[in-house]
Design an enzyme around this catalytic site. Structure first.
Site, PDB file in Angstrom:
ATOM      1  N   CYS A 115       0.830  -1.207   0.000  1.00 23.16           N
ATOM      2  CA  CYS A 115       0.000   0.000   0.000  1.00 23.16           C
ATOM      3  C   CYS A 115       0.864   1.257   0.000  1.00 23.16           C
ATOM      4  O   CYS A 115       0.526   2.247  -0.653  1.00 23.16           O
ATOM      5  CB  CYS A 115      -0.917   0.006   1.214  1.00 23.16           C
ATOM      6  SG  CYS A 115      -2.332  -1.112   1.095  1.00 23.16           S
ATOM      7  N   CYS A 226      -5.463   1.508   4.257  1.00 23.30           N
ATOM      8  CA  CYS A 226      -4.424   1.429   3.235  1.00 23.30           C
ATOM      9  C   CYS A 226      -3.213   2.280   3.565  1.00 23.30           C
ATOM     10  O   CYS A 226      -2.128   2.049   3.039  1.00 23.30           O
ATOM     11  CB  CYS A 226      -4.977   1.820   1.870  1.00 23.30           C
ATOM     12  SG  CYS A 226      -5.542   3.536   1.777  1.00 23.30           S
TER      13      CYS A 226
END
Length: 239
Positions: A115, A226
């Site tokens: 991420c 994320c």
């Protein structure tokens, strides 16, 4: 007035105002603002509101190159139908991906690093030229978001603080559904297939009946964000 004081004052002033008022203030009072959108399951609401104010507003869309094909199609269709003329597709560079994830397997053994590589770092670079940004986070999504304010101070690592605005913070799922129905907006095609929250294809599963809308994100792991959202320089986490 310092940014912290500004946001505290605005949260008092706008606590009973609607999301469109919050969004209008964001676009007209903080200099250059960008709307960050995943073009996910609920994104069309905020995108539609923005289009009513200014169809040339910068919309930053992070293409991790691991998204569902349906999301990519949806992004193009929504931007076209709403007349959004300044959608900027953000990606990690070829060289960076080759250096750190040349086999596209990083998400299997270190999803946080994946991420960071594909979302957080490209977005932070893209936001460097803006005075603030707008997100679609909401309190009902749970975790640390339960106390989400309309106006926040974003403190990314190694960068100057900037304003962050969450116009839909107080909305729940029924508010979103009603808005989409009222304005006859297109739904993400994966919603009807059991995906109330849509991220990257390898890390998103269907959510079962009664589960939190984000239950299908990084299922069976401790990960729930994320990493694009920061709180005092730390990645925001939700339980």
């Amino acid at each position: 007035m310092p940014l912290d004081g500004q946001t505290q004052t605005l949260n008092r002033i706008y606590k009973d105002r609607d999301a469109q008022d919050v969004l209008t203030h964001a676009f007209t009072s903080f200099g250059d603002m960008a709307l960050v959108s995943s073009f996910g399951a609920e994104s069309v609401v905020l995108l539609h509101m923005a289009a009513q104010i200014d169809r040339t507003v910068p919309v930053l869309f992070i293409d991790t190159e691991m998204l569902f094909a349906e999301t990519l199609d949806y992004q193009r269709n929504v931007a076209s139908s709403l007349g959004l003329s300044n959608v900027q597709v953000i990606r990690a560079t070829r060289d960076t991906l080759f250096e750190r994830d040349n086999e596209n397997l990083l998400h299997l053994h270190d999803p946080d690093a994946c991420c960071a590589l594909r979302k957080t770092e490209p977005l932070q670079k893209a936001l460097a030229g803006f005075d603030g940004w707008i997100s679609g986070r909401k309190r009902y999504q749970g975790g640390d978001r339960h106390a989400l304010e309309l106006f926040e101070v974003d403190r990314p690592l190694g960068r100057m603080p900037r304003v962050k605005v969450n116009p839909l913070a107080r909305w729940d799922s029924s508010d979103l559904r009603d808005y989409i129905t009222t304005h006859n907006l297109p739904r993400h095609p994966l919603v009807a297939k059991g995906f109330p929250s849509v991220g990257c294809a390898p890390c998103t599963t269907r959510a079962g009946s009664g589960e939190n809308t984000r239950a299908g994100r990084w299922r069976d792991t401790s990960k729930s964000e994320c990493g694009i959202h920061f709180d005092n320089g730390q990645i925001a986490r939700s339980a």
